[in-house]
Design a protein around this motif. Structure first.
Motif, PDB file in Angstrom:
ATOM      1  N   ASP A  47      -5.824  -3.982  -2.649  1.00 55.32           N
ATOM      2  CA  ASP A  47      -6.375  -5.347  -2.591  1.00 55.32           C
ATOM      3  C   ASP A  47      -6.027  -5.966  -1.237  1.00 55.32           C
ATOM      4  OD1 ASP A  47      -7.048  -8.047  -2.861  1.00 55.32           O
ATOM      5  OD2 ASP A  47      -6.369  -8.149  -4.950  1.00 55.32           O
ATOM      6  N   PRO A  48      -6.871  -5.703  -0.218  1.00 53.77           N
ATOM      7  CA  PRO A  48      -6.553  -6.159   1.130  1.00 53.77           C
ATOM      8  C   PRO A  48      -6.312  -7.672   1.247  1.00 53.77           C
ATOM      9  CG  PRO A  48      -8.346  -4.578   1.216  1.00 53.77           C
ATOM     10  CD  PRO A  48      -8.105  -4.892  -0.236  1.00 53.77           C
ATOM     11  N   SER A  55       1.895  -9.682   0.698  1.00 59.40           N
ATOM     12  CA  SER A  55       2.691  -8.504   1.043  1.00 59.40           C
ATOM     13  C   SER A  55       3.686  -8.819   2.163  1.00 59.40           C
ATOM     14  CB  SER A  55       1.765  -7.378   1.498  1.00 59.40           C
ATOM     15  OG  SER A  55       2.496  -6.371   2.158  1.00 59.40           O
ATOM     16  N   PRO A  56       4.870  -8.251   2.095  1.00 58.61           N
ATOM     17  CA  PRO A  56       5.808  -8.416   3.212  1.00 58.61           C
ATOM     18  C   PRO A  56       5.353  -7.678   4.476  1.00 58.61           C
ATOM     19  CG  PRO A  56       6.704  -6.898   1.588  1.00 58.61           C
ATOM     20  CD  PRO A  56       5.438  -7.469   1.000  1.00 58.61           C
ATOM     21  N   PRO A  60      -2.603  -4.450   3.530  1.00 62.91           N
ATOM     22  CA  PRO A  60      -2.456  -3.273   2.667  1.00 62.91           C
ATOM     23  C   PRO A  60      -1.762  -2.126   3.392  1.00 62.91           C
ATOM     24  CG  PRO A  60      -4.722  -3.467   3.405  1.00 62.91           C
ATOM     25  CD  PRO A  60      -4.001  -4.697   3.897  1.00 62.91           C
ATOM     26  N   VAL A  61      -0.988  -1.359   2.630  1.00 56.71           N
ATOM     27  CA  VAL A  61      -0.315  -0.181   3.165  1.00 56.71           C
ATOM     28  C   VAL A  61      -0.682   1.032   2.313  1.00 56.71           C
ATOM     29  CG1 VAL A  61       1.619  -1.441   4.191  1.00 56.71           C
ATOM     30  CG2 VAL A  61       1.784  -0.639   1.829  1.00 56.71           C
ATOM     31  N   VAL A 101       3.042   2.405   6.188  1.00 56.81           N
ATOM     32  CA  VAL A 101       1.870   2.824   6.954  1.00 56.81           C
ATOM     33  C   VAL A 101       0.752   1.831   6.659  1.00 56.81           C
ATOM     34  CG1 VAL A 101       0.147   4.629   7.327  1.00 56.81           C
ATOM     35  CG2 VAL A 101       2.538   5.247   6.883  1.00 56.81           C
ATOM     36  N   PRO A 102       0.526   0.870   7.557  1.00 55.03           N
ATOM     37  CA  PRO A 102      -0.562  -0.085   7.330  1.00 55.03           C
ATOM     38  C   PRO A 102      -1.918   0.610   7.361  1.00 55.03           C
ATOM     39  CG  PRO A 102       0.930  -0.844   9.069  1.00 55.03           C
ATOM     40  CD  PRO A 102       1.282   0.586   8.767  1.00 55.03           C
ATOM     41  N   VAL A 103      -2.815   0.162   6.497  1.00 54.10           N
ATOM     42  CA  VAL A 103      -4.184   0.660   6.553  1.00 54.10           C
ATOM     43  C   VAL A 103      -4.726   0.366   7.951  1.00 54.10           C
ATOM     44  CG1 VAL A 103      -6.522   0.323   5.672  1.00 54.10           C
ATOM     45  CG2 VAL A 103      -4.586   0.482   4.077  1.00 54.10           C
TER      46      VAL A 103
END
Length: 152
Positions: A47-48, A55-56, A60-61, A101-103
């Motif tokens: 859920d971007p 998200s910290p 999204p990761v 690992v970020p999208v």
């Protein structure tokens, strides 16, 4: 690409590094497909909008196991063993997910050959210390000892 034509060539490479591979960009589509395949639909991955808000990591990761699942594909880009009948994944030791690992990020690997055990009858067990790097990062995102059996 590092190529090997014999067990002896593998043994001589022990302690040396293959790679780095070319970069692979992690896409939201890949992350979503991995979520579908594994049933892991945590919002931090799929859920971007919510991930950007809550998200910290600021977005999204990728799943840690998604990162690890790239290993066979990327490994084929840095090593080739001629004359194999088959290569079988034997397992993993000491897997660590050391950074998110970020999208949209780009990943590559380096792999250092740790052990080459000739089990006889054309079977060799190898262990590679694999390090996943992220473009622009100052530390690895995943480190694992990858084990495989090679059948000549």
């Amino acid at each position: 690409m590092k190529t090997f034509s014999s067990i002896q060539e593998l043994q001589a490479f022990k302690g040396m590094e293959a790679g780095p591979s070319e970069w692979h960009r992690v896409t939201q589509e890949e992350v979503n497909l991995f979520a579908d395949a594994t049933g892991d639909h945590q919002w931090i991955h799929v859920d971007p909008e919510r991930a950007r808000r809550e998200s910290p990591f600021g977005g999204p990761v990728a799943h840690g196991f998604f990162t690890l699942s790239l290993l066979p594909m990327i490994t084929e880009r840095i090593t080739l063993v001629h004359g194999l009948k088959s290569r079988v994944n034997y397992g993993l030791d000491k897997v660590r997910f050391t950074a998110p690992v970020p999208v949209g990020a780009k990943l590559r690997i380096r792999a250092t050959l740790q052990t080459v055990d000739d089990e006889g009858d054309g079977v060799v067990k190898v262990a590679w210390l694999v390090t996943f790097e992220i473009e622009g990062g100052d530390k690895p995102v995943c480190v694992a000892l990858s084990l495989a059996k090679l059948y000549f």
